[in-house]
Design an enzyme around this catalytic site. Structure first.
Site, PDB file in Angstrom:
ATOM      1  N   SER A 256      -2.680  -3.033   5.873  1.00 52.17           N
ATOM      2  CA  SER A 256      -4.115  -3.265   6.439  1.00 52.17           C
ATOM      3  C   SER A 256      -5.180  -2.392   6.260  1.00 52.17           C
ATOM      4  O   SER A 256      -4.684  -1.462   5.100  1.00 52.17           O
ATOM      5  CB  SER A 256      -4.217  -3.307   8.024  1.00 52.17           C
ATOM      6  OG  SER A 256      -3.629  -2.045   8.442  1.00 52.17           O
TER       7      SER A 256
ATOM      8  N   ASN B 269       4.140   0.557   2.325  1.00 51.95           N
ATOM      9  CA  ASN B 269       4.019  -0.540   3.100  1.00 51.95           C
ATOM     10  C   ASN B 269       4.095  -1.881   2.322  1.00 51.95           C
ATOM     11  O   ASN B 269       3.278  -2.138   1.566  1.00 51.95           O
ATOM     12  CB  ASN B 269       2.866  -0.531   4.055  1.00 51.95           C
ATOM     13  CG  ASN B 269       2.559   0.762   4.771  1.00 51.95           C
ATOM     14  OD1 ASN B 269       3.153   0.931   5.639  1.00 51.95           O
ATOM     15  ND2 ASN B 269       1.844   1.557   4.077  1.00 51.95           N
TER      16      ASN B 269
ATOM     17  N   ARG C 148      -7.467   7.857   5.256  1.00 54.24           N
ATOM     18  CA  ARG C 148      -7.602   7.970   6.534  1.00 54.24           C
ATOM     19  C   ARG C 148      -7.464   9.103   6.958  1.00 54.24           C
ATOM     20  O   ARG C 148      -6.700  10.125   6.157  1.00 54.24           O
ATOM     21  CB  ARG C 148      -6.408   6.988   7.454  1.00 54.24           C
ATOM     22  CG  ARG C 148      -6.648   5.553   7.123  1.00 54.24           C
ATOM     23  CD  ARG C 148      -5.179   4.660   7.405  1.00 54.24           C
ATOM     24  NE  ARG C 148      -4.213   5.291   6.475  1.00 54.24           N
ATOM     25  CZ  ARG C 148      -2.969   4.929   6.583  1.00 54.24           C
ATOM     26  NH1 ARG C 148      -2.729   4.209   7.694  1.00 54.24           N
ATOM     27  NH2 ARG C 148      -2.097   5.468   5.678  1.00 54.24           N
TER      28      ARG C 148
ATOM     29  N   GLU D 125       5.110   6.795   2.374  1.00 55.98           N
ATOM     30  CA  GLU D 125       5.760   5.570   2.426  1.00 55.98           C
ATOM     31  C   GLU D 125       5.201   4.712   1.675  1.00 55.98           C
ATOM     32  O   GLU D 125       3.894   4.869   1.087  1.00 55.98           O
ATOM     33  CB  GLU D 125       6.123   5.054   3.967  1.00 55.98           C
ATOM     34  CG  GLU D 125       4.649   4.761   4.435  1.00 55.98           C
ATOM     35  CD  GLU D 125       4.834   4.513   5.931  1.00 55.98           C
ATOM     36  OE1 GLU D 125       5.742   4.507   6.362  1.00 55.98           O
ATOM     37  OE2 GLU D 125       3.455   4.134   6.724  1.00 55.98           O
TER      38      GLU D 125
ATOM     39  N   LYS E  92      12.545   2.403   5.203  1.00 54.33           N
ATOM     40  CA  LYS E  92      12.616   3.536   5.087  1.00 54.33           C
ATOM     41  C   LYS E  92      13.855   4.133   4.561  1.00 54.33           C
ATOM     42  O   LYS E  92      14.032   4.945   3.656  1.00 54.33           O
ATOM     43  CB  LYS E  92      12.641   4.482   6.664  1.00 54.33           C
ATOM     44  CG  LYS E  92      11.245   4.173   7.315  1.00 54.33           C
ATOM     45  CD  LYS E  92      10.202   4.664   6.572  1.00 54.33           C
ATOM     46  CE  LYS E  92       8.848   4.664   7.226  1.00 54.33           C
ATOM     47  NZ  LYS E  92       8.224   3.124   7.564  1.00 54.33           N
TER      48      LYS E  92
ATOM     49  N   LYS F  44      12.278   9.642  10.668  1.00 54.90           N
ATOM     50  CA  LYS F  44      11.623   8.323  10.657  1.00 54.90           C
ATOM     51  C   LYS F  44      12.583   7.113  10.984  1.00 54.90           C
ATOM     52  O   LYS F  44      13.707   7.233  10.163  1.00 54.90           O
ATOM     53  CB  LYS F  44      11.089   8.254   9.305  1.00 54.90           C
ATOM     54  CG  LYS F  44      10.020   9.201   8.881  1.00 54.90           C
ATOM     55  CD  LYS F  44       9.593   8.686   7.296  1.00 54.90           C
ATOM     56  CE  LYS F  44       8.182   9.207   7.298  1.00 54.90           C
ATOM     57  NZ  LYS F  44       7.565   8.800   5.960  1.00 54.90           N
TER      58      LYS F  44
ATOM     59  N   GLU G 232       7.377   0.010  11.014  1.00 50.76           N
ATOM     60  CA  GLU G 232       6.186   0.073  10.214  1.00 50.76           C
ATOM     61  C   GLU G 232       5.152   0.115  11.499  1.00 50.76           C
ATOM     62  O   GLU G 232       5.337  -0.033  12.646  1.00 50.76           O
ATOM     63  CB  GLU G 232       5.816  -0.987   9.387  1.00 50.76           C
ATOM     64  CG  GLU G 232       6.772  -1.404   8.048  1.00 50.76           C
ATOM     65  CD  GLU G 232       7.047  -0.274   7.248  1.00 50.76           C
ATOM     66  OE1 GLU G 232       5.959   0.389   6.956  1.00 50.76           O
ATOM     67  OE2 GLU G 232       7.935   0.214   6.769  1.00 50.76           O
ATOM     68  N   GLY G 233       3.927   0.322  11.107  1.00 54.72           N
ATOM     69  CA  GLY G 233       2.524   0.326  11.804  1.00 54.72           C
ATOM     70  C   GLY G 233       2.281   1.677  12.557  1.00 54.72           C
ATOM     71  O   GLY G 233       1.189   1.531  13.234  1.00 54.72           O
TER      72      GLY G 233
ATOM     73  N   ARG H 247       0.835  -1.159   0.031  1.00 48.38           N
ATOM     74  CA  ARG H 247      -0.203   0.005  -0.176  1.00 48.38           C
ATOM     75  C   ARG H 247       0.903   1.258   0.074  1.00 48.38           C
ATOM     76  O   ARG H 247       1.673   1.291   1.013  1.00 48.38           O
ATOM     77  CB  ARG H 247      -0.761   0.110   1.220  1.00 48.38           C
ATOM     78  CG  ARG H 247      -1.995   0.920   1.005  1.00 48.38           C
ATOM     79  CD  ARG H 247      -2.743   1.057   2.393  1.00 48.38           C
ATOM     80  NE  ARG H 247      -1.977   1.753   3.330  1.00 48.38           N
ATOM     81  CZ  ARG H 247      -1.970   1.297   4.611  1.00 48.38           C
ATOM     82  NH1 ARG H 247      -2.574  -0.046   5.124  1.00 48.38           N
ATOM     83  NH2 ARG H 247      -1.066   2.103   5.502  1.00 48.38           N
TER      84      ARG H 247
END
Length: 432
Positions: A109, A104, A408, A102, A263, A322, A326-327, A83
């Site tokens: 998800s 993923n 989002r 970024e 990253k 950064k 992840e997450g 994603r």
């Protein structure tokens, strides 16, 4: 206390249609790029050399990657579900531009839950008497697109009796998002099992052909919904990960593809000439990808890194720091960024971070609906994610597609963090 509704905006948020189309148009290019990086041992080795000295987690992933290559890959079918996330940067002249935050490459998800949000926002608009606006919301079903990729990989693996294994966390807060994808697979008569690293350690084995068995069942596809942060691993879990990687099963992602999403790789891609080397003879692809890049800077030891650290300390509000994680909820901003950089500026530890220009989107008003939170109007900013799915067999790309989108939205006082981190909420783009 057991089940909660996923947080969402009361109203869909405005998204510039030209940028929305640009994000979709570049997704197949990003799929090709991630796949190319995952196959380029020298590039990964060179790019991550400084990071693996300073970051144990990336180093451990890299060790497994090298061990698997030395032994020889048993896997011949490769499945990528990624994603790519963007914000709309309002530059000096106020014209919004699409800038990548970024990409993923593991456990990307909300493909499931976001398949449901357009219907929610359509209903809200109708209740408000906005029938025309409701009819303009785009249908969006990433869970179907993700399942099509998994199903294709399962089919190419070539065993009707083999299962798809969702590798899941001990505590599964986001289970319904995963269930949407799982149900799509059951609808295609593909058996799905859900296991943790612990189960793999206790009941997993390889046969002579390196076929993977877990709990006595042959596994065709391993779909990781965990394994992306250090907390997911203890010694047993690392051993389970190695077993999975050594197997013939199609891993989504295999460990090289997980490393492609770090990253440090993202920062290296922004260097002049890097994309051209990874995607030779694809000038238009390179131009489309490069158009989405924000400024990215290396903090490697040396003069260039020293200058960049000094620049960020002097003007911390221009940047984001950064780590290789992840997450969501890991990035540093403003005063916190300055304090951390001052502490590590003369230490090799700084090489485990990258620095990125801070993107400045135009805020809009919306209501964020969250369990146990007051309902109040907030100034919000949005992040658009495009799901990409690809399947490669040997050298041949069998599937390469954009599989839907995720919007989002969060209140502007929250610098960092996604839905799972409890900051952002699910949203639907209203194209303008």
């Amino acid at each position: 206390q057991v089940v909660n509704y996923a947080p969402f905006t009361l109203l869909p948020s405005a998204v510039p249609s030209a940028l929305f189309e640009q994000a979709y148009a570049v997704q197949q290019d990003f799929n090709l790029l991630v796949d190319a990086i995952s196959q380029n041992k020298e590039f990964l080795e060179r790019t991550l050399a400084s990071t693996i000295k300073a970051d144990d987690f990336t180093a451990q992933l890299f060790r497994i990657h090298m061990q698997v290559l030395e032994e020889g890959l048993a896997q011949s079918v490769f499945l990528g579900i990624n994603r790519s996330d963007y914000m709309f940067d309002c530059g000096v002249d106020g014209t919004p531009a699409l800038k990548q935050i970024e990409i993923n490459t593991i456990a990307a998800s909300f493909g499931g839950l976001t398949s449901r949000t357009a219907a929610v926002h359509g209903r809200v608009l109708k209740v408000l008497g906005k029938y025309k606006e409701a009819s303009r919301l785009l249908p969006n079903n990433p869970s179907e697109g993700l399942a099509l990729g998994i199903a294709k990989a399962w089919e190419l693996y070539g065993s009707q009796s083999a299962v798809v294994m969702f590798l899941v966390e001990e505590v599964q807060r986001n289970i319904f998002d995963q269930r949407c994808v799982e149900n799509e697979l059951w609808n295609r008569n593909i058996r799905v099992i859900r296991k943790r690293f612990r189960d793999v350690f206790e009941t997993g084995s390889l046969d002579d052909a390196r076929r993977l068995y877990v709990d006595g069942q042959e596994v065709a596809v391993v779909y990781y919904r965990e394994g992306y942060v250090p907390q997911n691993y203890d010694q047993q879990n690392w051993e389970a990960r190695l077993l999975l990687e050594r197997s013939r099963a199609v891993k989504c992602p295999d460990i090289a593809t997980q490393l492609a999403g770090t990253k440090k790789v993202q920062q290296e891609l922004s260097r002049p000439g890097t994309l051209e080397r990874l995607l030779p003879g694809r000038a238009e692809t390179v131009a489309r990808i490069r158009a989405t890049f924000a400024g990215l800077y290396s903090l490697d030891v040396g003069e260039e890194g020293d200058q960049i650290a000094a620049m960020a300390i002097a003007d911390p509000d221009r940047f984001v720091l950064k780590p290789q994680r992840e997450g969501g909820g890991n990035n540093l901003y403003g005063e916190e960024l300055r304090q951390v950089l001052e502490k590590i500026r003369d230490s090799p530890e700084r090489t485990s971070y990258i620095l990125m220009d801070k993107i400045k989107p135009q805020p809009a008003m919306n209501y964020l609906l969250r369990a146990h939170s007051p309902l109040e109007v907030s100034e919000c900013i949005s992040e658009l994610g495009i799901f990409g799915v690809y399947v490669r067999q040997g050298k041949e790309m069998v599937m390469n597609t954009a599989a839907g989108h995720l919007l989002r939205t969060k209140a502007i006082e929250h610098a960092d963090g996604g839905v799972a981190a409890g900051v952002a909420v699910l949203d639907t783009p209203y194209l303008v």
